[in-house]
Design a protein around this motif. Sequence first.
Motif, PDB file in Angstrom:
ATOM      1  N   TYR A   1       0.826  -1.210   0.000  1.00  0.00           N
ATOM      2  CA  TYR A   1       0.000   0.000   0.000  1.00  0.00           C
ATOM      3  C   TYR A   1       0.864   1.265   0.000  1.00  0.00           C
ATOM      4  N   SER A   2       1.892   1.279   0.841  1.00  0.00           N
ATOM      5  CA  SER A   2       2.716   2.490   0.965  1.00  0.00           C
ATOM      6  C   SER A   2       3.494   2.764  -0.309  1.00  0.00           C
ATOM      7  N   TRP A   3       4.006   1.719  -0.928  1.00  0.00           N
ATOM      8  CA  TRP A   3       4.764   1.916  -2.168  1.00  0.00           C
ATOM      9  C   TRP A   3       3.850   2.362  -3.304  1.00  0.00           C
ATOM     10  N   TYR A   4       2.674   1.754  -3.427  1.00  0.00           N
ATOM     11  CA  TYR A   4       1.774   2.057  -4.545  1.00  0.00           C
ATOM     12  C   TYR A   4       1.205   3.463  -4.435  1.00  0.00           C
ATOM     13  N   TYR A   5       0.777   3.849  -3.230  1.00  0.00           N
ATOM     14  CA  TYR A   5       0.145   5.156  -3.057  1.00  0.00           C
ATOM     15  C   TYR A   5       1.124   6.243  -2.616  1.00  0.00           C
ATOM     16  N   LYS A   6       2.393   5.856  -2.358  1.00  0.00           N
ATOM     17  CA  LYS A   6       3.401   6.810  -1.886  1.00  0.00           C
ATOM     18  C   LYS A   6       2.876   7.589  -0.670  1.00  0.00           C
ATOM     19  N   THR A   7       2.223   6.838   0.214  1.00  0.00           N
ATOM     20  CA  THR A   7       1.592   7.373   1.422  1.00  0.00           C
ATOM     21  C   THR A   7       1.900   6.421   2.574  1.00  0.00           C
ATOM     22  N   PRO A   8       2.187   6.939   3.779  1.00  0.00           N
ATOM     23  CA  PRO A   8       2.467   6.045   4.912  1.00  0.00           C
ATOM     24  C   PRO A   8       1.202   5.325   5.388  1.00  0.00           C
TER      25      PRO A   8
ATOM     26  N   VAL B   1       7.327   3.426   6.516  1.00  0.00           N
ATOM     27  CA  VAL B   1       6.374   2.312   6.623  1.00  0.00           C
ATOM     28  C   VAL B   1       6.873   1.110   5.820  1.00  0.00           C
ATOM     29  N   ILE B   2       7.549   1.361   4.710  1.00  0.00           N
ATOM     30  CA  ILE B   2       8.123   0.245   3.951  1.00  0.00           C
ATOM     31  C   ILE B   2       9.149  -0.499   4.806  1.00  0.00           C
ATOM     32  N   TRP B   3       9.969   0.260   5.542  1.00  0.00           N
ATOM     33  CA  TRP B   3      10.910  -0.391   6.453  1.00  0.00           C
ATOM     34  C   TRP B   3      10.168  -1.113   7.588  1.00  0.00           C
ATOM     35  N   ALA B   4       9.082  -0.524   8.079  1.00  0.00           N
ATOM     36  CA  ALA B   4       8.274  -1.199   9.098  1.00  0.00           C
ATOM     37  C   ALA B   4       7.769  -2.535   8.567  1.00  0.00           C
ATOM     38  N   GLY B   5       7.360  -2.554   7.296  1.00  0.00           N
ATOM     39  CA  GLY B   5       6.906  -3.799   6.685  1.00  0.00           C
ATOM     40  C   GLY B   5       7.998  -4.857   6.670  1.00  0.00           C
TER      41      GLY B   5
END
Length: 386
Positions: A61-68, A291-295
């Motif tokens: 989600y974060s990568w696709y929407y560029k949103t945390p 958030v990507i790192w959190a993932g």
Amino acid sequence: MNNKYVSVSHITAGFSAVLIGYTSSIVIILQAVTAAGASAAQIESWLLALGLMMGFSSIGYSWYYKTPILTAWSTPGAAMLVGVAPQHDLPTLLGAFVVTGALIFITGLITPLSNALKRIPSPLATAMLAAILLPFCINAFEPIMSVSGVFLLLFTTYALSKRFAANYTMLMLLIVSLVAAFYLDNTLISNANLGIAAPIWLLPQFDLGAIINIAIPFYIVTMLSQNLSGIAMMQSYGYNTPVKPILVGTGIINILGAPFGGFSLNLAAISAAICMNEHVDNNKHNRYRAVIWAGVFYIVAGALASSVVAIFLAFPREITEMLAGFALLGTLLMCLQSAFSNEHYREGALLTFLVTLSGISFLGLNAIIWGLIIGWGYSFLVSRRV
């Protein structure tokens, strides 16, 4: 180290969000799974499934929407499961999780459903949640009679950390609890077997009673206490939330993950804020990288579930109860304040709270459902009378 995805601030924020999310509720999750009658291997599968579900959905989600967009498990939902899980076998519980996922999926597709859910009076929903959480918080103080020294140590840690480092209260409690548990049982660390968790698939079974008494309340708790608050958190930081895709996607993932023990996937709220503030990145459009790192850390934590399970299952029961209770004190306070702040719904909220807390079961419906029915019905009658 501030270019692209390799940024110290992004990595630190992502790790902190996952660490706080895990330390604040991992004990409650383990209590819920244990109450469901799962074996140690099945518990590992639950945590592996949750780690992978949260990790890949947060990254995607974060990568696709560029949103945390950080996802999480439902801590209030896990607290609810502790009370109702012993009344059903494991396949029936998994069937209820599938239905909950389907309801979230349908909510994302049909706008009137999400609007109808919003019409449930917030004071009644939070009163119901407060009644679910209250026994955990009460149990946190019972160990003072059996292990008074450990209780005073943990309570002092809780009070001091809330005063001087509130964001790391549960981390400090967890560290002190590990030391105390090792003091009470010095074989604790030796019980931890490092290894990669393995998934265990179990065929879900569908039971009407479990759907009414578990799936529907779980859906309401997840939507009101997690998804709606998560949306509000994102909006407070100025982010547009793709609500429908999130509900549809998390609903599908819940359905697919349920046979492996993935009981809940929803938006994070409190821990998500760690990845959204200005300390993460001066440019709000780059904060999604945290958030990507959190993932990534979610996935690692899920893979190492066997070590986590071994340590926590070896915890003395008193320490587990104190950790769970202290972790939920803040949520309980918030729920009580919300439940009784609106004068129009105050008596209805009180009835919802008391009926839910009573644990009654009548006509195949449990206390959670009856609490909402009685509280909502009373509030409606009073408002019509006025």
